[in-house]
Motif scaffolding. Structure first.
Motif, PDB file in Angstrom:
ATOM      1  N   VAL A 155      32.800  35.373  38.523  1.00 16.46           N
ATOM      2  CA  VAL A 155      32.474  34.943  39.829  1.00 16.46           C
ATOM      3  C   VAL A 155      32.668  33.952  40.736  1.00 16.46           C
ATOM      4  CG1 VAL A 155      31.074  34.914  41.652  1.00 16.46           C
ATOM      5  CG2 VAL A 155      30.911  36.458  40.056  1.00 16.46           C
ATOM      6  N   LYS A 156      32.755  33.187  40.273  1.00 14.72           N
ATOM      7  CA  LYS A 156      32.647  31.516  40.804  1.00 14.72           C
ATOM      8  C   LYS A 156      34.539  30.985  40.955  1.00 14.72           C
ATOM      9  CE  LYS A 156      31.567  26.342  41.035  1.00 14.72           C
ATOM     10  NZ  LYS A 156      30.336  24.995  40.265  1.00 14.72           N
ATOM     11  N   MET A 157      35.005  31.342  39.663  1.00 15.77           N
ATOM     12  CA  MET A 157      36.671  31.166  39.327  1.00 15.77           C
ATOM     13  C   MET A 157      37.419  32.079  40.772  1.00 15.77           C
ATOM     14  SD  MET A 157      36.864  31.017  35.391  1.00 15.77           S
ATOM     15  CE  MET A 157      38.694  31.319  35.136  1.00 15.77           C
ATOM     16  N   ALA A 158      36.490  33.211  40.806  1.00 13.87           N
ATOM     17  CA  ALA A 158      37.394  33.789  41.877  1.00 13.87           C
ATOM     18  C   ALA A 158      37.478  33.834  43.402  1.00 13.87           C
ATOM     19  CB  ALA A 158      36.415  35.795  41.962  1.00 13.87           C
ATOM     20  N   GLU A 159      36.148  32.783  43.900  1.00 18.78           N
ATOM     21  CA  GLU A 159      36.087  32.607  45.261  1.00 18.78           C
ATOM     22  C   GLU A 159      36.870  30.730  45.535  1.00 18.78           C
ATOM     23  OE1 GLU A 159      32.131  31.356  44.308  1.00 18.78           O
ATOM     24  OE2 GLU A 159      31.158  33.690  45.497  1.00 18.78           O
ATOM     25  N   ASN A 160      37.845  30.804  44.399  1.00 18.28           N
ATOM     26  CA  ASN A 160      38.686  29.164  44.417  1.00 18.28           C
ATOM     27  C   ASN A 160      39.650  30.505  45.420  1.00 18.28           C
ATOM     28  OD1 ASN A 160      40.631  27.163  44.596  1.00 18.28           O
ATOM     29  ND2 ASN A 160      40.143  26.429  42.927  1.00 18.28           N
ATOM     30  N   GLN A 161      39.583  30.164  46.613  1.00 21.38           N
ATOM     31  CA  GLN A 161      41.182  30.614  47.460  1.00 21.38           C
ATOM     32  C   GLN A 161      42.614  29.898  47.287  1.00 21.38           C
ATOM     33  OE1 GLN A 161      40.929  32.744  49.754  1.00 21.38           O
ATOM     34  NE2 GLN A 161      39.151  32.958  49.113  1.00 21.38           N
ATOM     35  N   GLU A 162      42.836  28.686  46.281  1.00 21.11           N
ATOM     36  CA  GLU A 162      43.688  28.079  45.463  1.00 21.11           C
ATOM     37  C   GLU A 162      43.836  28.536  44.604  1.00 21.11           C
ATOM     38  OE1 GLU A 162      42.378  24.125  46.202  1.00 21.11           O
ATOM     39  OE2 GLU A 162      42.428  23.834  48.147  1.00 21.11           O
ATOM     40  N   GLU A 163      43.290  28.815  43.869  1.00 18.64           N
ATOM     41  CA  GLU A 163      44.032  29.479  42.749  1.00 18.64           C
ATOM     42  C   GLU A 163      44.227  31.303  42.599  1.00 18.64           C
ATOM     43  OE1 GLU A 163      43.917  27.742  39.870  1.00 18.64           O
ATOM     44  OE2 GLU A 163      43.952  26.626  40.348  1.00 18.64           O
ATOM     45  N   GLN A 164      44.451  32.092  43.381  1.00 20.97           N
ATOM     46  CA  GLN A 164      43.886  32.967  43.897  1.00 20.97           C
ATOM     47  C   GLN A 164      45.919  33.640  44.032  1.00 20.97           C
ATOM     48  OE1 GLN A 164      41.557  35.477  47.100  1.00 20.97           O
ATOM     49  NE2 GLN A 164      39.912  34.244  46.192  1.00 20.97           N
ATOM     50  N   THR A 165      45.937  34.682  43.489  1.00 22.66           N
ATOM     51  CA  THR A 165      47.332  35.672  43.399  1.00 22.66           C
ATOM     52  C   THR A 165      47.962  36.566  43.508  1.00 22.66           C
ATOM     53  OG1 THR A 165      46.544  36.270  41.125  1.00 22.66           O
ATOM     54  CG2 THR A 165      47.468  34.052  41.099  1.00 22.66           C
TER      55      THR A 165
END
Length: 641
Positions: A229-239
């Motif tokens: 969930v924390k990783m998914a919140e990182n907008q810069e990493e979203q694909t």
């Protein structure tokens, strides 16, 4: 496959028993009886002129020395060399050669009892228990040690094929340009690392559930889900929301997948999804009132909120949805298994969750675990065009589906049983009455009937729009005072009797649809000109199932639903309980003749009318209406031994 260590305690696990029985092979029905039943099933559904044409075609097809006799002999030879002579043809015809999107058109959904989550941690604790329950169930599946199912209802007590269960967590549907492929992973002596794919905010993450040959417990899973969930919140990493592609038509998705596969990063990501045990979709709040209809739509396609529409991967057999707002359920790809296997699995999982929820889950894992891995996608302009197109078509599909979840509370199967009637037959006749009430005619109807009494058995079709049902509904709607209520009651019993007889034929491998399919496919396999029987207008009408129905019983207050199978049709699943029946009725908005609300109102009126008729006239005289069902079936077609 060796059974892995489980760090959870007191696991809820089904009792095991080795399968030591051998099921018979599916029979090939007698040709003339199939042809006669085909004519009888369609006579009242087409014009007299069309019927006369069809009758001549059928008689020529089945005459001595003609093509039908030759094809029948070829089917009998095929039965000798195959475990199930129709399975591959049926699978292709029903699913793998159907190019329509899986979303709405093919993949059923199931709504679980709604959960109350105070915060996101509650959501993730539930999800962790769900994963642990599936892994617990999968241990038994991998050992092929599930207790054998036995038939209920008609011809109860016979052992059933269990193969569908063993494909729930090992299957994947690959899109193809001509037809799809159902890929099934085989168990190996040394298990590969096992993982689940978690969808969160339209991103996909690999969650390893076995690390160093140790199965993660609920605390470990909870810790890993919090990281995701924390990783998914990182907008810069979203694909890119690549999951949208799986909602497109199968041919479009096959072509898009070919383009996606050009890049090695994408190939690795696809491989991880295709090899996973199942998908867990952590949905964002829907933002709409949580009615039964909205719950179902959320499960089916992500709901009215754009946040969750790409939070799916429809090619994977089992996708569990756990929403932050308590919406929970399942959407499953239908080709590996029927609803009963899925429901049995789900009810075990919900039992597991209920039992294990009494124990506290620690806030964090006591051991250091490697972080879950985000799947990466490289999308060029061509892939972006596919994504845009898929999103537009999905939106149109979402706007088009008309779904109604109707709780009929006047009575349930308890009342029907007290009338000495089959609940399923009663409901099927009631659906015919409801359709006639709406549209003034009957249409070819599909009711799935399990053929699991045979090796690799799936389903055949109970053609519920019988002549007897037609006579009953005409009397009820058009008869007026000229037809007495006692006569209507007699016609109801005759309709129930006909429905029950056909059900027995279907579950014993003696119905007509699989047989006709086999004759047609045999001609195609032998590269013969397709016999006129299969290009005749009546045959085409007979396979256009405007009313597609299925009984999907659960012990919990959940329900299973699906979309219509033709543009001008209805999907109608029903879940009979003791004192009520849950109907899930679907159709398409762009067909002006159909309406799920109209049909639900017709169901209410029709079933109340049938109850009143039964209360008034259903006495011990039942025996004079019903006859001996078993004897009639044996006179028509021998039950297998």
């Amino acid at each position: 496959m060796p059974i892995l260590k489980n760090s959870s305690q007191d696991a809820v696990r089904p009792k095991t028993r080795r399968n030591s029985y051998v099921l018979p092979k599916l029979p090939v029905p007698p040709l003339q009886e199939t042809l006669n039943m085909y004519l009888k099933s369609m006579r009242h559904l087409v014009t007299e002129e069309q019927y006369k044409t069809t009758e001549g075609i059928v008689q020529k097809f089945g005459a001595r020395g003609e093509i039908g006799e030759f094809l029948q002999q070829q089917l009998i030879k095929r039965r000798e060399r195959e475990a199930n002579w129709v399975y591959d043809w049926w699978l292709d015809d029903m699913y793998l050669r159907n190019p329509v999107p899986l979303t709405v058109n093919s993949s059923p959904g199931m709504v679980f009892p709604r959960q109350i989550f105070r915060d996101q941690n509650d959501q993730l604790r539930f999800a962790a228990r769900l994963i642990a329950g599936i892994l617990d169930y999968k241990v038994v599946i991998d050992a092929r040690a599930l207790p054998v199912d036995y038939a209920r209802g008609q011809l109860a007590g016979q052992p059933l094929c269990m193969e569908q269960y063993y494909k729930l967590f090992s299957s994947y549907r690959l899109p193809g340009h001509q037809k799809d492929t159902l890929a099934v992973q085989k168990s190996s002596v040394m298990p590969e690392p096992e993982h689940v794919i978690v969808a969160c905010q339209n991103q996909f993450f690999v969650l390893d559930v076995v690390i160093n040959f140790r199965r993660l417990n609920e605390t470990d899973l909870f810790t890993q889900l919090r990281k995701i969930v924390k990783m998914a919140e990182n907008q810069e990493e979203q694909t890119a929301p690549i999951g949208l592609l799986t909602s497109d038509s199968r041919t479009e998705w096959a072509e898009a997948r070919r383009v996606v596969m050009r890049d090695s990063t994408n190939r690795d990501s696809l491989d991880a999804i295709e090899r996973c045990i199942f998908l867990l979709c952590l949905d964002s709040p829907s933002g709409v009132e949580q009615t039964d209809i909205n719950l179902a739509l959320q499960i089916m396609h992500g709901g009215d909120c754009h946040k969750n529409r790409a939070n799916r991967w429809y090619d994977k057999t089992m996708q569990f949805v756990v929403g932050k707002d308590g919406i929970c359920g399942l959407v499953y790809e239908h080709s590996p298994a029927e609803g009963i296997a899925v429901i049995q699995c789900v009810e075990h999982l919900l039992c597991y969750i209920k039992e294990t929820s009494k124990k506290l889950v620690r806030a964090d894992s006591v051991c250091e675990l490697p972080a879950p891995r985000r799947l990466r996608w490289k999308c060029d302009s061509e892939i972006q065009r596919y994504l845009t197109s898929a999103a537009d078509k999905l939106q149109r599909l979402i706007d088009n589906i008309d779904l109604n979840v109707y709780w009929f509370k006047t009575f349930g199967k308890d009342f029907i049983k007290k009338q000495k009637m089959s609940p399923d037959a009663f409901i099927q006749v009631g659906l015919q009455l409801s359709y006639y009430r709406c549209h003034g005619r009957l249409v070819p109807t599909y009711e799935s009937a399990s053929t699991r009494r045979f090796q690799e058995g799936r389903v055949d079709n109970i053609r519920s729009a019988t002549k007897e049902a037609f006579d009953f509904v005409k009397a009820m709607i058009d008869g007026g005072p000229s037809i007495s209520d006692s006569k209507k009651m007699e016609l109801l019993w005759e309709a129930i009797n006909a429905q029950t007889n056909y059900t027995i034929l279907a579950i014993t491998g003696m119905a007509i649809d699989n047989h006709l399919l086999g004759l047609r496919q045999m001609a195609m396999e032998l590269q013969m000109d397709l016999p006129k029987l299969f290009t005749d207008e009546t045959y085409l009408i007979s396979n256009h199932f405007i009313l597609s129905t299925s009984q999907v019983p659960t012990t919990m207050e959940g329900f299973l639903f699906y979309g219509p199978v033709v543009p001008d049709g209805y999907g109608a699943s029903y879940n009979p309980h003791l004192d009520h029946i849950i109907f899930c009725i679907s159709c398409f908005n762009d067909c002006k003749a159909t309406s799920s609300t109209m049909f639900a109102k017709a169901v209410e009126k029709s079933f109340i009318q049938m109850k009143e008729l039964c209360i008034k006239y259903n006495t011990k005289a039942k025996q004079s209406f019903m006859g001996n069902i078993t004897q009639k079936v044996q006179n028509g077609r021998k039950l297998y031994h």
